[in-house]
Enzyme design. Structure first.
Site, PDB file in Angstrom:
ATOM      1  N   ASP A  10      -6.596   2.173   1.893  1.00  0.00           N
ATOM      2  CA  ASP A  10      -5.718   1.166   1.285  1.00  0.00           C
ATOM      3  C   ASP A  10      -6.469  -0.158   1.352  1.00  0.00           C
ATOM      4  O   ASP A  10      -7.539  -0.259   1.977  1.00  0.00           O
ATOM      5  CB  ASP A  10      -4.394   1.077   2.066  1.00  0.00           C
ATOM      6  CG  ASP A  10      -3.465   0.008   1.491  1.00  0.00           C
ATOM      7  OD1 ASP A  10      -3.359  -0.096   0.258  1.00  0.00           O
ATOM      8  OD2 ASP A  10      -2.861  -0.756   2.278  1.00  0.00           O
ATOM      9  N   TYR A  42      -5.296  -6.300  -3.243  1.00  0.00           N
ATOM     10  CA  TYR A  42      -5.844  -5.682  -4.449  1.00  0.00           C
ATOM     11  C   TYR A  42      -4.950  -5.968  -5.670  1.00  0.00           C
ATOM     12  O   TYR A  42      -5.400  -5.894  -6.803  1.00  0.00           O
ATOM     13  CB  TYR A  42      -5.890  -4.151  -4.281  1.00  0.00           C
ATOM     14  CG  TYR A  42      -7.075  -3.587  -3.527  1.00  0.00           C
ATOM     15  CD1 TYR A  42      -7.966  -4.385  -2.830  1.00  0.00           C
ATOM     16  CD2 TYR A  42      -7.297  -2.204  -3.535  1.00  0.00           C
ATOM     17  CE1 TYR A  42      -9.044  -3.822  -2.141  1.00  0.00           C
ATOM     18  CE2 TYR A  42      -8.369  -1.639  -2.862  1.00  0.00           C
ATOM     19  CZ  TYR A  42      -9.238  -2.443  -2.161  1.00  0.00           C
ATOM     20  OH  TYR A  42     -10.299  -1.879  -1.495  1.00  0.00           O
ATOM     21  N   GLY A  43      -3.677  -6.229  -5.397  1.00  0.00           N
ATOM     22  CA  GLY A  43      -2.654  -6.140  -6.441  1.00  0.00           C
ATOM     23  C   GLY A  43      -2.773  -7.090  -7.614  1.00  0.00           C
ATOM     24  O   GLY A  43      -2.201  -6.851  -8.667  1.00  0.00           O
ATOM     25  N   CYS A  73      -2.399   3.770  -1.495  1.00  0.00           N
ATOM     26  CA  CYS A  73      -2.330   2.455  -2.128  1.00  0.00           C
ATOM     27  C   CYS A  73      -1.748   2.646  -3.525  1.00  0.00           C
ATOM     28  O   CYS A  73      -2.324   3.391  -4.336  1.00  0.00           O
ATOM     29  CB  CYS A  73      -3.748   1.881  -2.203  1.00  0.00           C
ATOM     30  SG  CYS A  73      -3.843   0.335  -3.136  1.00  0.00           S
ATOM     31  N   THR A  75      -1.551   0.431  -5.878  1.00  0.00           N
ATOM     32  CA  THR A  75      -2.388  -0.247  -6.868  1.00  0.00           C
ATOM     33  C   THR A  75      -3.531   0.649  -7.328  1.00  0.00           C
ATOM     34  O   THR A  75      -3.783   0.795  -8.527  1.00  0.00           O
ATOM     35  CB  THR A  75      -2.931  -1.549  -6.255  1.00  0.00           C
ATOM     36  OG1 THR A  75      -1.820  -2.324  -5.789  1.00  0.00           O
ATOM     37  CG2 THR A  75      -3.717  -2.353  -7.253  1.00  0.00           C
ATOM     38  N   THR A 187       2.378   0.543  -0.784  1.00  0.00           N
ATOM     39  CA  THR A 187       2.475   1.103   0.568  1.00  0.00           C
ATOM     40  C   THR A 187       2.688   0.037   1.647  1.00  0.00           C
ATOM     41  O   THR A 187       3.039   0.371   2.775  1.00  0.00           O
ATOM     42  CB  THR A 187       1.222   1.931   0.906  1.00  0.00           C
ATOM     43  OG1 THR A 187       0.061   1.123   0.658  1.00  0.00           O
ATOM     44  CG2 THR A 187       1.163   3.190   0.074  1.00  0.00           C
TER      45      THR A 187
HETATM   46  N1  DGL Z   1      -0.864  -1.391  -0.407  1.00  0.00           N
HETATM   47  C1  DGL Z   1      -1.393  -1.476  -1.723  1.00  0.00           C
HETATM   48  C2  DGL Z   1      -0.477  -0.932  -2.759  1.00  0.00           C
HETATM   49  O1  DGL Z   1       0.164   0.035  -2.428  1.00  0.00           O
HETATM   50  C3  DGL Z   1      -2.162  -2.701  -2.096  1.00  0.00           C
HETATM   51  C4  DGL Z   1      -1.475  -3.999  -2.000  1.00  0.00           C
HETATM   52  C5  DGL Z   1      -2.429  -5.108  -2.313  1.00  0.00           C
HETATM   53  O2  DGL Z   1      -3.509  -5.136  -1.737  1.00  0.00           O
HETATM   54  O3  DGL Z   1      -2.091  -5.940  -3.163  1.00  0.00           O
HETATM   55  O4  DGL Z   1      -0.398  -1.363  -3.878  1.00  0.00           O
END
Ligand code: DGL
Length: 283
Positions: A10, A42-43, A73, A75, A187
């Protein structure tokens, strides 16, 4: 029987929601976790960058010779699952299908809420699958970009005024739509479950995508004869791309085990994500 570890990744802490359930369901399995804490969140990133990061994360985990990889994750699952499955010859599991199947089963009034990162909501991946599995379902979707930094900073406990204020603003239109099921499509969000649950009320079923994906993974490894077997306790190792202290402290609280000595920092940019020859990725 297959004693190789399961790889999980993640952008940060969020994938621990999958780890906790994987460890509960399959205590004998070795787990290797990578949290890309140096590049979280990451989003808000573009598809090209997300695919690059996803390849690097996968390449790092593949250095442990895992029998399967869990993309814990939302994303990356909504953006790069097909790419990773094409490029890898071991099973790669994402969170979208397990979560959508659970939501389709749970919703009685056909009104489903969906929250996730900007990239996940923009991808339309959850809605497309829900339209197939639960035709006629009305989806109210909302990106909640502030939730991830709140979680990464440990601001997820009930009574946290900032978390509660942000949650109320994001969730008001979803509550107003009368949903009976809410997919926590990132997540990280299940760490905010007490805050989100308190706002939405007891009549709304919250779907934890990490936990659903863990169940899905356990079932598929079982069916494929890939479980480790035996009654021992698996080793859980954690790797991050930024300093280990904050991650170790928050992870220990969330997992209810002291992971301090098992957390190490690595340089993820050394893993250029060279794709393996195309094999039969499965999901
Ligand atoms: N936990 C990740 C998800 O499920 C990423 C969240 C992020 O880094 O923005 O999208």
């Amino acid at each position: 029987m297959d004693r190789r570890p399961i790889g999980v990744f993640d952008s940060g802490l969020g994938g621990l929601t999958a780890v906790r359930e994987l460890a509960r369901l399959m205590p004998e399995e070795d787990l290797v976790y990578f949290g890309d804490t140096g590049r979280v969140p990451y989003g808000g990133r573009s598809r090209d960058i997300l695919i690059k990061y996803a390849r690097q994360d996968t390449a790092f985990l593949r250095s442990f010779d895992p029998k399967a990889i869990v993309i814990a994750c939302g994303t990356v699952s909504t953006t790069a699952l097909d790419v990773l499955q094409r490029e890898n010859d071991i099973p790669i599991f994402g969170v979208v299908e397990p979560a959508v199947r659970a939501a389709a089963l749970a919703s009685q009034n056909h009104r489903v809420g969906l929250i996730g990162t900007r990239a996940s909501i923009r991808s339309g991946a959850y809605e497309r699958l829900l339209a197939r599995l639960h035709p006629g379902a009305e989806v109210t979707a909302r990106a909640c970009p502030l939730f991830v930094p709140l979680v990464e900073n440990g601001r997820f406990l009930p009574g946290d005024i900032v978390a509660e204020t942000v949650a109320a603003e994001y969730l008001a239109p979803i509550q107003a739509a009368g949903v009976d099921t809410l997919i926590l499509g990132c997540t990280h969000y299940p760490l905010l479950k007490p805050v989100i649950g308190a706002y939405m009320g007891p009549g709304v079923t919250l779907i934890d995508v990490g936990a659903q994906c863990a169940r899905w993974t356990a079932e598929r490894l079982d069916r494929a004869g890939l479980r480790a077997g035996g009654t021992g306790t698996g080793r859980h190792r954690f790797y991050v791309s930024d300093s280990t202290e904050d991650f170790a402290a928050l992870a220990s609280v969330f997992l209810r085990e002291d992971v301090g000595s098992e957390v190490e920092q690595i340089d993820i940019t050394e893993y250029e994500g060279a794709a393996r020859p195309a094999g039969a990725g499965q999901g």
